[in-house]
Each structure stands twice: as C-alpha cells, then as structure tokens.
Design an enzyme around this catalytic site. Sequence first.
Site, mmCIF file in Angstrom:
data_model
loop_
_atom_site.group_PDB
_atom_site.id
_atom_site.type_symbol
_atom_site.label_atom_id
_atom_site.label_comp_id
_atom_site.label_asym_id
_atom_site.label_seq_id
_atom_site.Cartn_x
_atom_site.Cartn_y
_atom_site.Cartn_z
ATOM 1 N N LYS A 1 25.177 36.678 -42.052
ATOM 2 C CA LYS A 1 25.229 36.441 -40.539
ATOM 3 C C LYS A 1 26.717 36.599 -40.325
ATOM 4 O O LYS A 1 27.637 35.880 -40.842
ATOM 5 C CB LYS A 1 24.990 34.956 -40.300
ATOM 6 C CG LYS A 1 24.411 34.938 -38.776
ATOM 7 C CD LYS A 1 23.834 33.765 -38.517
ATOM 8 C CE LYS A 1 22.891 34.034 -37.142
ATOM 9 N NZ LYS A 1 22.378 32.896 -36.374
ATOM 10 N N TRP B 1 22.946 39.255 -37.618
ATOM 11 C CA TRP B 1 22.264 39.311 -39.061
ATOM 12 C C TRP B 1 22.779 40.690 -39.515
ATOM 13 O O TRP B 1 22.672 41.641 -38.860
ATOM 14 C CB TRP B 1 20.816 39.222 -38.887
ATOM 15 C CG TRP B 1 20.412 37.869 -38.617
ATOM 16 C CD1 TRP B 1 19.734 37.349 -37.608
ATOM 17 C CD2 TRP B 1 20.533 36.768 -39.444
ATOM 18 N NE1 TRP B 1 19.628 35.954 -37.646
ATOM 19 C CE2 TRP B 1 20.158 35.468 -38.789
ATOM 20 C CE3 TRP B 1 21.149 36.437 -40.913
ATOM 21 C CZ2 TRP B 1 19.953 34.456 -39.443
ATOM 22 C CZ3 TRP B 1 20.985 35.255 -41.321
ATOM 23 C CH2 TRP B 1 20.527 34.075 -40.615
HETATM 24 P P1 AMP Z 1 18.797 33.141 -35.514
HETATM 25 O O1 AMP Z 1 17.347 33.157 -35.611
HETATM 26 O O2 AMP Z 1 19.734 34.505 -35.410
HETATM 27 O O3 AMP Z 1 19.213 32.218 -34.390
HETATM 28 O O4 AMP Z 1 19.628 32.428 -36.809
HETATM 29 C C1 AMP Z 1 19.052 31.138 -37.184
HETATM 30 C C2 AMP Z 1 19.749 31.074 -38.662
HETATM 31 O O5 AMP Z 1 21.278 30.946 -38.217
HETATM 32 C C3 AMP Z 1 19.643 29.612 -39.319
HETATM 33 O O6 AMP Z 1 18.415 29.855 -40.175
HETATM 34 C C4 AMP Z 1 21.011 29.472 -40.171
HETATM 35 O O7 AMP Z 1 20.884 30.205 -41.220
HETATM 36 C C5 AMP Z 1 21.696 29.881 -39.307
HETATM 37 N N1 AMP Z 1 22.508 28.708 -38.380
HETATM 38 C C6 AMP Z 1 22.096 28.386 -36.935
HETATM 39 N N2 AMP Z 1 23.076 27.479 -36.706
HETATM 40 C C7 AMP Z 1 23.691 26.976 -37.684
HETATM 41 C C8 AMP Z 1 24.550 26.259 -38.115
HETATM 42 N N3 AMP Z 1 25.307 25.235 -37.016
HETATM 43 N N4 AMP Z 1 25.168 26.074 -39.384
HETATM 44 C C9 AMP Z 1 24.961 26.895 -40.308
HETATM 45 N N5 AMP Z 1 24.007 27.793 -40.263
HETATM 46 C C10 AMP Z 1 23.480 27.932 -39.083
#
Ligand code: AMP
Length: 539
Positions: free
Chosen positions: A438, A443
């Site tokens: 990320k 992504w």
């Molecule tokens: P998305 O579906 O693009 O919103 O991504 C979700 C993913 O982002 C999660 O499964 C985590 O891997 C990462 N993520 C979201 N919030 C956090 C956070 N506060 N700290 C670390 N990783 C996060």
Amino acid sequence: MLGQMMSQPLLISSMVAHAGKFHSDRDIISVETDGSVTKTNWQNVEKRARLLASALGKLGLKAGDRAATIAWNNHRHLEIYFGVSGAEYICHTINPRLIPEQIAYIINHAEDQILFIDKTFLPIAVGLKDHLKTVKNIVLMGARDEEALTALPNILFYEDLIADGDDSYEWPSFDENAASSLCYTSGTTGHPKGVLYSHRSTMLHSFCVVAPDSLSLSAIDNVLPVVPMFHVNAWGLPYAAAMTGAQLTLPGPGLDGVSLKNLINNYGVTLAAGVPTLWQGLLIALRETGEKLKTLDRTIIGGAACPLSLIIAFEDDYNVNIIHAWGMTETSPLGSVNRPLTKHLNQTDTETDQMAVKQGRPPFGIDLRICDDEGQVLPNDTKAQGELQVRGLWVVEGYFKAETETLNADGWFPTGDVANLDNDGFMQITDRAKDVIKSGGEWISSIDLENLAIGHEDILDAAVIGAKHEKWGERPLLLAVKAEGSELTEDELLAIYPNKVAKWWIPDRVIFVTELPHGGTGKLLKNKLRDAYENVLLD
Ligand code: AMP
C-alpha cells in the site's frame, strides 16, 4: 392486536431527504475540476439528486442497474451518490488511478450502463470507449463542453440531464436489502473484486460513523473528506453528513498540503479524514507557512498505519485530535476506531503513545478475532498475533459475482492483515499476509511486479516487498536473482515496467541477491525478506 412499531425500510434516500428538509441551508462547498469553488446546500443537493434520479429513468435505467463514476469529491458526485442509490440503481465508484485495462475490466465486470466522468478524466474515457461492452452513455459532470464533444461526439452533459429531470419525482420505497453501491478493491490477488453494499448496511454503518465513540459527527461539524469518494464511499462520510446535517467541504482534485490548509482555514473545517500521506503533506505546508489550523478539531486517519510522529505533531503543535481507525473496502469501511475507555483517561505519556499507534477497538456492530495458520482462535492477550478476521452488520458476505467463497467455513471474513488484540478489543496491525503493497493509500500488486521481473530472460527468481517509506508509507522494493554471468543492471531491469504497469507501481529500488528464501511448499517467505530489507528505503 399487540402494539408494534412502524416498519420503514432503511433507505439511503431518507438521509438526503432529511438533510434537504431539516438542514436545507447548510452549506456544501465544492472545489470544481478547474479549481473554482461552488457553494450549494443540502436542499439543492437533495433536489438535484431527485432530478438526476428521474432523468436516469428516462434514459432507460432499471432497478439494480449499475451507474459508474470516475470523479473527484465534488457536489455533483454527491448528488450522484444519492440520486443513483435513491432511485434503486447502484452507484459504482471507480478509482481513476488504476491502469486503463483494470478500469475496463471493472466496468465490464460490473456491467455498468452509464458512466459519469469529471472533465479531468476525459482522456481515460476516450481511451476506454471502444473496450466497454455495456455502457450506453457517458456523461460529463458539468455543463455542455465543446472540447468534450469533439473528443466524444455522443457524450451527454450532467447539467442537461438535471434540466431534463422531473421536479415532482418522489423517492421510491423498496427492500432495504437492495444493493446501493459497488466498490472494487485491488487489495487482493488477481483481478479487482467488487464489494456490493446494501441500503441497510450503509444505513447501519452511518449510524455507527456518527456515534460519539466513532467519528462523532454532528450538525455543527464541517467535514472535509479528503479520502476520495471512490475509496469505500469516502469512508461513509457523505451519508453520515446527510444524516446529521453537517456541512461538507469537498476538495475536488486539490489534495496537496497547501490546498488542504487553505480549505480548512477558509471554510472552517472541524473534522477531516484521509490516509497518512496526505496529512504528512499538510504538516509540511503548515510548517513552511507557519500557519495554524484555526477550526480543525479532529482528523480521522486510516487506510494505512498512522506514524506516532504524525499523531504527536498534530496534537502538540496544532491542537488537533487524531483518531486512528482501521477498515477495508470489505467492511464499509469502519472496523475499529481508537477511542479511549475510562481506564485510559489517566495514562502516562508513554502509555498514551503506545495506545495511539493501535488501530483501535471494534464499535458495536463489528466483531474481531485473530487466528493462527490452522484457523485456531488465538487469545486476546496482546502477545498472540495472527490473521485478523471480522464479521458484522456491514461486512461483505460474498464478492460481487464471485465464484468462490469469500468467508471462512464459520462465517468470518479473513482480512489478510496480521494483528494482536487485547482484552478490551484494542487491535494493532503488526504485519500483512496478503501479497499487496500500500503506497499512499493505493494498492500495488507485488505478484504482478514479480511476474514481470521473472519474465526477463536474465532473471531466475524475484520477490517484491513493501519497504517502509517516509512519505508514501510503503514503496515496492524488488529483490532479484540474476542468471549466472548476467551483467544486467538495475535500470535495465526496471525498463521492463513502463507501459505494463502504472508509473507509480515501478519499484523504487532493485537489490540483486544470490537466492531468495522459499518455504516447504515453494512459497516465497516474504516475512524473512521484510525483516531483512523493509528499512532500506528509509536510509
Ligand atoms: P482498502 O480495502 O483499500 O480500504 O484497504 C484495506 C487495508 O488497508 C486493510 O486490510 C489494511 O491492510 C490497510 N489498513 C487500513 N487501515 C489501516 C490502519 N489504520 N493501519 C494499518 N493498515 C491499515
């Protein structure tokens, strides 16, 4: 007859109807694609959403049809959110940062009938138009525009649709389990996967978002969703704002630190939300100009881990409370929020810092657990770490048109995040099991990058990991094994990527190694690589 309560379906239209009726004059500030600022209000947004809904019916859309957007955060996008879902169509928001092939895949997979675009994305639409199998109309989100007509002679104009709408149109009533919006995540391996939200899940999620132990939204807030409306419905803030009658300040394309600082201070923003990278940018802009944030009370940071330095800088230097939260496209997204319990109120500074970097605890409606590789549930003792699994009132059950199961056998969604939990449910992400990186909240597929590298004739093996990066959180780092005698250089290897992946996917660095660690089943042991190399971009 025994007494009972009214039965009203939980529908998204009721949120904007409420805002239009009881918060009619509350401002909606919107930065247009050309940088100019429009001021409207909830009454106009509700009215134009109804006009749009009726106009879409005239264009032939049927209940359940998908209407796609490629757009910034602005008032027309907001109207589309409510107009499309309110009329029982499905609002499909698309991330413009994906490569064109992925966008075409997503639109065809979703079988979108109509595509709304901001003018910025006209070149994307021109490139896509011959690859779209189901889209019947492309609509420019603005008034009639000669340049757009030259580029796409059949294009329609949003303001013409609104003018053609029926002012007497009333929001229809239907089953609250009907789908309301669709968002694809590329945070998984293979093709992007669609998450289909329902009116019911969106409404329940919105009640959670506004609650005091979540984001605590009220009518006197002025909310700046910096998180794009194409990322999990801007974390639900457009709905939560309508539900409470909060002002919205929509930033359009200007997401740099200076633009954000100006918006916050010029329009009196009290609550903002976005990924850490953006707040780093804001911090730099503030430090350079010496300005303060006059009205900003709190900021929700999520989407990636929030560094402690950022939390401390905002709290100590700008008196802004950082609320660290975790979630996913699959969880609408709110899965946990870092809000204190009574026992945390008198902590030492060190304890407060240790708490601050955690992703928080599940709000009511969400349940979290961690499991080991065999699927055994691990204790909530902060020491055990395992894969984070989630279930709840606004969590995905199955990906859109998926052929395989999305949930575990016992009904939990495996997140691919690795975490620990304490007895109160406070969760801390410690690693990521999924093979994606990320960068700045977006992504990057490590597998795609590896496959391209391995395709090079001089490369025997390759691994891509997310290395820590001060600005972007993570950046791809390529570790590659060269064939014996090969004199391939870093630049020559990186030359395989342009035109095959988005420019921002190209690894920051290549490190040539003699071998890569593989487990018993031949799978790359990325944990070992992360341990050895994750800090190399920080030096
Ligand atoms: P998305 O579906 O693009 O919103 O991504 C979700 C993913 O982002 C999660 O499964 C985590 O891997 C990462 N993520 C979201 N919030 C956090 C956070 N506060 N700290 C670390 N990783 C996060």
